[in-house]
Design an enzyme around this catalytic site. Structure first.
Site, PDB file in Angstrom:
ATOM      1  N   HIS A   1     -36.033 -25.083  74.218  1.00  0.00           N
ATOM      2  CA  HIS A   1     -35.217 -24.132  73.696  1.00  0.00           C
ATOM      3  C   HIS A   1     -33.701 -24.116  74.413  1.00  0.00           C
ATOM      4  O   HIS A   1     -33.424 -23.023  74.860  1.00  0.00           O
ATOM      5  CB  HIS A   1     -35.693 -22.553  73.587  1.00  0.00           C
ATOM      6  CG  HIS A   1     -35.184 -21.859  72.563  1.00  0.00           C
ATOM      7  ND1 HIS A   1     -35.717 -21.126  71.776  1.00  0.00           N
ATOM      8  CD2 HIS A   1     -33.649 -22.040  72.226  1.00  0.00           C
ATOM      9  CE1 HIS A   1     -34.696 -20.550  70.885  1.00  0.00           C
ATOM     10  NE2 HIS A   1     -33.421 -21.128  71.369  1.00  0.00           N
TER      11      HIS A   1
ATOM     12  N   ARG B   1     -35.379 -23.531  64.520  1.00  0.00           N
ATOM     13  CA  ARG B   1     -36.477 -22.469  64.867  1.00  0.00           C
ATOM     14  C   ARG B   1     -37.573 -23.133  64.835  1.00  0.00           C
ATOM     15  O   ARG B   1     -37.838 -23.694  63.891  1.00  0.00           O
ATOM     16  CB  ARG B   1     -36.459 -21.009  64.183  1.00  0.00           C
ATOM     17  CG  ARG B   1     -35.301 -20.183  64.564  1.00  0.00           C
ATOM     18  CD  ARG B   1     -35.356 -19.399  66.066  1.00  0.00           C
ATOM     19  NE  ARG B   1     -34.488 -18.463  66.171  1.00  0.00           N
ATOM     20  CZ  ARG B   1     -33.352 -18.879  66.951  1.00  0.00           C
ATOM     21  NH1 ARG B   1     -33.127 -19.893  67.516  1.00  0.00           N
ATOM     22  NH2 ARG B   1     -32.577 -17.952  67.415  1.00  0.00           N
TER      23      ARG B   1
END
Ligand code: NDP
Ligand code: OXD
Length: 309
Positions: free
Chosen positions: A272, A224
């Site tokens: 991502h 993250r």
């Protein structure tokens, strides 16, 4: 039983069709066509609007579309008394492992450095160590970290892993907790982060961590964006403490225009995509878990909201 697909950024109708194909006895609704909120028993959720999951008074379980539940738990209105099940699908590990292998090999073979040399029109060879002479440290030895660790071992890398409690992964040197962190970091020439984002891990990829790694080491963050202190990463790269970074995740996604990462010569950005939930296999795992639970069994992969993962 009413299952609500509440994943505004995803193709909710595709999930609905798959859930119905797997269990035609369900009534599947797709946000925002919720109907009577009191009728919703189960939510399949991802990137929900803040406060939304608090609107269903009879909600009995929430399934997360993704492995990381930090986004759902960061909503102060998230109904913490309702069990939250995270996504555990071997296919997530397959894709993540491919990404980690690609990133580690890129750093190991110094492809990033050769790319910079190419831009300068320079032909400069450097002998690289064998994989067994390269230490790859993986932060987080869970579903994804352990899968990547095994694959890296398979390529002959010297692999070490760090987790909260001590873990055993064949062929991998393992460390745990604050007590093991400095020793783990001191040898990690390529550091791969696969931690969940929690109160304990936020900002872990910052100046203090980078200073404890070998000079010139590399970073791969596929966990993250909140793990990274952006300014500390740029400073460590500019000072040469880190030589290169591969980043798949960012505090704000998409990464805002003008962010210094976009143009940093030693950073590779991917949007991502390190791993992606596979609709057919993930839907089947949700339905199987749901069926067992409806038959009186325990839900699998329930998150501890206090621990955050
Ligand atoms: P798991 O819950 O299976 O594993 C988490 C690991 O992190 C465990 O080994 C755990 O330790 C360790 N850990 C947690 N907190 C700490 C801590 N404070 N100190 C040390 N170790 C800690 O998660 P997954 O492997 O399934 O997923 C990891 C993360 O990957 C997700 O949370 C998500 O953020 C990210 N992800 C990113 C994707 C992408 O495309 N970029 C796709 C999918 C996931 P212990 O074993 O002791 O519990
Ligand atoms: C996840 C993700 O957590 O895709 O599954 O990031």
């Amino acid at each position: 039983m009413v299952l609500l697909v509440n994943a505004p950024t995803e193709n909710g109708n595709a999930w609905r069709e798959m859930f119905l194909q797997l269990d035609p006895s369900l009534e599947v609704r797709v946000w925002p066509d919720v109907g009577d909120p009191a009728e919703v028993d189960v939510a399949f959720a991802w990137r929900t609007r803040p406060g939304d999951l608090a609107r269903y008074p009879n909600l009995r379980v929430v399934f997360s579309l993704g492995a990381g539940v930090d986004g759902l738990l960061s909503d102060p209105a998230f109904p913490r008394q309702v069990p939250l099940v995270r996504m555990v699908d071997p296919n997530l590990g397959v894709l993540m492992t491919e990404y980690v292998l690609a990133a580690v090999l890129r750093h190991h073979c110094e492809l990033d450095r050769y790319h910079l040399l190419q831009q300068a029109g320079r032909w400069e060879k450097r002998v690289r160590p064998f994989a067994g002479e390269r230490v790859v440290g993986i932060m987080g030895l869970g579903e994804l970290g352990a899968s990547a660790a095994v694959a890296l071992r398979g390529l002959g890398f010297h692999v070490r892993g760090w987790s909260r409690r001590i873990r055993t992964v064949p062929g991998v040197e393992t460390y745990a907790g604050d007590a093991g962190l400095s020793t783990f970091l001191a040898g990690s020439q390529i550091l791969v982060c696969l931690l969940p984002l929690t109160a304990q891990t936020r900002g872990i990829l910052g100046a203090s961590t980078f200073a404890r790694m070998p000079h010139g080491s590399c970073l791969v963050n596929a966990a993250r964006g909140g793990h990274v202190v952006d300014a500390d990463l740029v400073a460590a790269l500019d000072a040469g403490q880190l030589s290169s970074a591969t980043l798949d995740v960012f505090e704000t996604e998409p990464l805002p225009a003008g962010h210094p990462f976009w143009t940093h010569p030693r950073i590779l950005i991917t949007p991502h995509i390190a791993s992606v939930t596979s609709l057919p296999t993930a839907a089947a795992l949700v339905i199987e878990n749901l069926k067992q639970w409806r038959a009186g069994g325990a839900l699998r992969n329930v998150v501890d909201p206090d621990r955050g993962y």
